[in-house]
Design a protein around this motif. Sequence first.
Motif, PDB file in Angstrom:
ATOM      1  N   ASP B  20      16.300  -5.179-121.794  1.00 42.64           N
ATOM      2  CA  ASP B  20      16.018  -3.780-122.124  1.00 42.64           C
ATOM      3  C   ASP B  20      14.828  -3.215-121.353  1.00 42.64           C
ATOM      4  O   ASP B  20      14.626  -1.989-121.346  1.00 42.64           O
ATOM      5  CB  ASP B  20      15.788  -3.632-123.641  1.00 42.64           C
ATOM      6  CG  ASP B  20      17.040  -3.977-124.452  1.00 42.64           C
ATOM      7  OD1 ASP B  20      18.112  -4.178-123.845  1.00 42.64           O
ATOM      8  OD2 ASP B  20      16.937  -4.067-125.688  1.00 42.64           O
ATOM      9  N   THR B  21      14.028  -4.098-120.720  1.00 45.71           N
ATOM     10  CA  THR B  21      12.826  -3.601-120.041  1.00 45.71           C
ATOM     11  C   THR B  21      12.772  -3.965-118.555  1.00 45.71           C
ATOM     12  O   THR B  21      12.110  -3.294-117.777  1.00 45.71           O
ATOM     13  CB  THR B  21      11.547  -4.170-120.700  1.00 45.71           C
ATOM     14  OG1 THR B  21      11.604  -5.606-120.667  1.00 45.71           O
ATOM     15  CG2 THR B  21      11.424  -3.696-122.138  1.00 45.71           C
ATOM     16  N   ASN B  22      13.460  -5.042-118.153  1.00 45.42           N
ATOM     17  CA  ASN B  22      13.321  -5.538-116.772  1.00 45.42           C
ATOM     18  C   ASN B  22      14.518  -6.425-116.453  1.00 45.42           C
ATOM     19  O   ASN B  22      14.417  -7.654-116.399  1.00 45.42           O
ATOM     20  CB  ASN B  22      12.016  -6.350-116.650  1.00 45.42           C
ATOM     21  CG  ASN B  22      11.935  -7.089-115.334  1.00 45.42           C
ATOM     22  OD1 ASN B  22      12.456  -6.615-114.313  1.00 45.42           O
ATOM     23  ND2 ASN B  22      11.315  -8.253-115.347  1.00 45.42           N
ATOM     24  N   ARG B  23      15.699  -5.793-116.279  1.00 43.56           N
ATOM     25  CA  ARG B  23      16.938  -6.570-116.158  1.00 43.56           C
ATOM     26  C   ARG B  23      16.892  -7.616-115.050  1.00 43.56           C
ATOM     27  O   ARG B  23      17.467  -8.689-115.186  1.00 43.56           O
ATOM     28  CB  ARG B  23      18.124  -5.626-115.937  1.00 43.56           C
ATOM     29  CG  ARG B  23      18.903  -5.375-117.221  1.00 43.56           C
ATOM     30  CD  ARG B  23      20.041  -4.407-116.978  1.00 43.56           C
ATOM     31  NE  ARG B  23      19.609  -3.031-117.123  1.00 43.56           N
ATOM     32  CZ  ARG B  23      20.290  -1.976-116.705  1.00 43.56           C
ATOM     33  NH1 ARG B  23      21.448  -2.153-116.086  1.00 43.56           N
ATOM     34  NH2 ARG B  23      19.829  -0.760-116.898  1.00 43.56           N
ATOM     35  N   ALA B  24      16.198  -7.302-113.946  1.00 42.05           N
ATOM     36  CA  ALA B  24      16.139  -8.254-112.824  1.00 42.05           C
ATOM     37  C   ALA B  24      15.478  -9.563-113.246  1.00 42.05           C
ATOM     38  O   ALA B  24      15.756 -10.626-112.670  1.00 42.05           O
ATOM     39  CB  ALA B  24      15.397  -7.635-111.650  1.00 42.05           C
ATOM     40  N   GLY B  25      14.627  -9.503-114.262  1.00 37.01           N
ATOM     41  CA  GLY B  25      13.940 -10.702-114.750  1.00 37.01           C
ATOM     42  C   GLY B  25      14.858 -11.710-115.411  1.00 37.01           C
ATOM     43  O   GLY B  25      14.460 -12.852-115.660  1.00 37.01           O
ATOM     44  N   LEU B  26      16.108 -11.310-115.687  1.00 33.84           N
ATOM     45  CA  LEU B  26      17.056 -12.247-116.310  1.00 33.84           C
ATOM     46  C   LEU B  26      17.517 -13.325-115.335  1.00 33.84           C
ATOM     47  O   LEU B  26      18.046 -14.354-115.754  1.00 33.84           O
ATOM     48  CB  LEU B  26      18.277 -11.478-116.847  1.00 33.84           C
ATOM     49  CG  LEU B  26      17.978 -10.504-118.000  1.00 33.84           C
ATOM     50  CD1 LEU B  26      19.205  -9.650-118.293  1.00 33.84           C
ATOM     51  CD2 LEU B  26      17.552 -11.264-119.255  1.00 33.84           C
ATOM     52  N   GLN B  27      17.342 -13.085-114.036  1.00 40.31           N
ATOM     53  CA  GLN B  27      17.865 -14.034-113.042  1.00 40.31           C
ATOM     54  C   GLN B  27      17.363 -15.465-113.281  1.00 40.31           C
ATOM     55  O   GLN B  27      18.099 -16.421-113.082  1.00 40.31           O
ATOM     56  CB  GLN B  27      17.504 -13.578-111.617  1.00 40.31           C
ATOM     57  CG  GLN B  27      18.031 -14.551-110.552  1.00 40.31           C
ATOM     58  CD  GLN B  27      18.302 -13.890-109.210  1.00 40.31           C
ATOM     59  OE1 GLN B  27      18.162 -12.678-109.052  1.00 40.31           O
ATOM     60  NE2 GLN B  27      18.716 -14.690-108.241  1.00 40.31           N
ATOM     61  N   ASN B  28      16.105 -15.599-113.727  1.00 41.31           N
ATOM     62  CA  ASN B  28      15.541 -16.934-113.955  1.00 41.31           C
ATOM     63  C   ASN B  28      16.278 -17.723-115.025  1.00 41.31           C
ATOM     64  O   ASN B  28      16.132 -18.947-115.104  1.00 41.31           O
ATOM     65  CB  ASN B  28      14.069 -16.820-114.374  1.00 41.31           C
ATOM     66  CG  ASN B  28      13.235 -16.193-113.285  1.00 41.31           C
ATOM     67  OD1 ASN B  28      13.565 -16.313-112.101  1.00 41.31           O
ATOM     68  ND2 ASN B  28      12.166 -15.503-113.670  1.00 41.31           N
ATOM     69  N   LEU B  29      17.048 -17.038-115.864  1.00 46.60           N
ATOM     70  CA  LEU B  29      17.756 -17.737-116.949  1.00 46.60           C
ATOM     71  C   LEU B  29      19.072 -18.345-116.493  1.00 46.60           C
ATOM     72  O   LEU B  29      19.676 -19.138-117.215  1.00 46.60           O
ATOM     73  CB  LEU B  29      18.033 -16.762-118.096  1.00 46.60           C
ATOM     74  CG  LEU B  29      16.795 -16.191-118.769  1.00 46.60           C
ATOM     75  CD1 LEU B  29      17.200 -15.148-119.795  1.00 46.60           C
ATOM     76  CD2 LEU B  29      16.008 -17.313-119.445  1.00 46.60           C
ATOM     77  N   TYR B  30      19.543 -17.953-115.298  1.00 50.39           N
ATOM     78  CA  TYR B  30      20.846 -18.412-114.807  1.00 50.39           C
ATOM     79  C   TYR B  30      20.671 -19.365-113.625  1.00 50.39           C
ATOM     80  O   TYR B  30      19.620 -19.385-112.975  1.00 50.39           O
ATOM     81  CB  TYR B  30      21.692 -17.201-114.382  1.00 50.39           C
ATOM     82  CG  TYR B  30      22.005 -16.237-115.509  1.00 50.39           C
ATOM     83  CD1 TYR B  30      23.075 -16.473-116.364  1.00 50.39           C
ATOM     84  CD2 TYR B  30      21.219 -15.108-115.724  1.00 50.39           C
ATOM     85  CE1 TYR B  30      23.363 -15.594-117.406  1.00 50.39           C
ATOM     86  CE2 TYR B  30      21.501 -14.226-116.768  1.00 50.39           C
ATOM     87  CZ  TYR B  30      22.576 -14.471-117.595  1.00 50.39           C
ATOM     88  OH  TYR B  30      22.859 -13.606-118.630  1.00 50.39           O
ATOM     89  N   ARG B  31      21.719 -20.153-113.363  1.00 53.13           N
ATOM     90  CA  ARG B  31      21.729 -21.084-112.235  1.00 53.13           C
ATOM     91  C   ARG B  31      22.974 -20.813-111.388  1.00 53.13           C
ATOM     92  O   ARG B  31      23.810 -19.969-111.745  1.00 53.13           O
ATOM     93  CB  ARG B  31      21.750 -22.536-112.737  1.00 53.13           C
ATOM     94  CG  ARG B  31      20.538 -22.946-113.554  1.00 53.13           C
ATOM     95  CD  ARG B  31      19.285 -23.025-112.721  1.00 53.13           C
ATOM     96  NE  ARG B  31      18.085 -23.265-113.558  1.00 53.13           N
ATOM     97  CZ  ARG B  31      17.372 -22.302-114.147  1.00 53.13           C
ATOM     98  NH1 ARG B  31      17.721 -21.022-114.015  1.00 53.13           N
ATOM     99  NH2 ARG B  31      16.305 -22.594-114.859  1.00 53.13           N
ATOM    100  N   GLU B  32      23.130 -21.574-110.304  1.00 52.94           N
ATOM    101  CA  GLU B  32      24.286 -21.404-109.422  1.00 52.94           C
ATOM    102  C   GLU B  32      25.602 -21.575-110.185  1.00 52.94           C
ATOM    103  O   GLU B  32      26.605 -20.895-109.915  1.00 52.94           O
ATOM    104  CB  GLU B  32      24.192 -22.419-108.265  1.00 52.94           C
ATOM    105  CG  GLU B  32      25.176 -22.214-107.150  1.00 52.94           C
ATOM    106  CD  GLU B  32      24.991 -20.887-106.429  1.00 52.94           C
ATOM    107  OE1 GLU B  32      23.862 -20.339-106.438  1.00 52.94           O
ATOM    108  OE2 GLU B  32      25.988 -20.387-105.862  1.00 52.94           O
ATOM    109  N   SER B  33      25.597 -22.505-111.148  1.00 48.34           N
ATOM    110  CA  SER B  33      26.833 -22.814-111.898  1.00 48.34           C
ATOM    111  C   SER B  33      27.075 -21.867-113.065  1.00 48.34           C
ATOM    112  O   SER B  33      28.108 -21.972-113.748  1.00 48.34           O
ATOM    113  CB  SER B  33      26.740 -24.242-112.436  1.00 48.34           C
ATOM    114  OG  SER B  33      25.596 -24.360-113.277  1.00 48.34           O
TER     115      SER B  33
END
Lengths: 124, 124
Positions: B20-33
């Motif tokens: 809700d505040t910084n969508r790009a920051g979600l990337q750290n929660l995901y991996r290649e798989s």
Amino acid sequence: MADINAIAKQFTDFYYQTFDTNRAGLQNLYRESSMLTWEGAPIQSAAAITEKLTSLPFEKVQHKVTTLDAQPSNPAVASILVIVTGLLVVDDSPSPLQFSQAFQLIPEGSSYYVLNDIFRLNYG
Amino acid sequence: MADINAIAKQFTDFYYQTFDTNRAGLQNLYRESSMLTWEGAPIQSAAAITEKLTSLPFEKVQHKVTTLDAQPSNPAVASILVIVTGLLVVDDSPSPLQFSQAFQLIPEGSSYYVLNDIFRLNYG
């Protein structure tokens, strides 16, 4: 992921048809380690889950699946995460209830059993 | 399952606050798989998922969690299945949308990453 979606469809068709016509028949889908969280209440084991499902206080129930999504849930095993949203028609009520349900299916022989099952009604 | 529920709460608080505040920051929660199925569309990898999430066509969004359920998802690993239902307020609309979302969290060091993510709006 065509196979996974086909398996998810086949599973949910069977699951909801059995739920709506012969709830006790769902016991074969669960194992001792299986978990159901029903409206927030945690239940474990095929026997306890079946007891819960067969004691739900409606006489007649019909599930109508609106959306069905599936993903592989483990790189090492052919297990499948299945997410359903849909409508529940209880005792011929004219106001169906929205529900969400998640399953994790674990391969066993040529079939699958349900390790995880989480059910929620969605109130607007 | 107190621990699991606390982890699920901590994760979803962080996830939706970041969404809700910084969508790009979600990337750290995901991996290649990592896999995201967004309204039926399958997307894989942290980069592709982040691109999808950051390109969603709303300026302002707020998630309100209504229900949160969690179960261990693998007897061999401390992974967690998390199911959320809630309301999505988009661009200050007076009519929030209902949503359901499923995550599978996989332990990594002292934290978790998201292997599975399935999001659906629930239309009545």
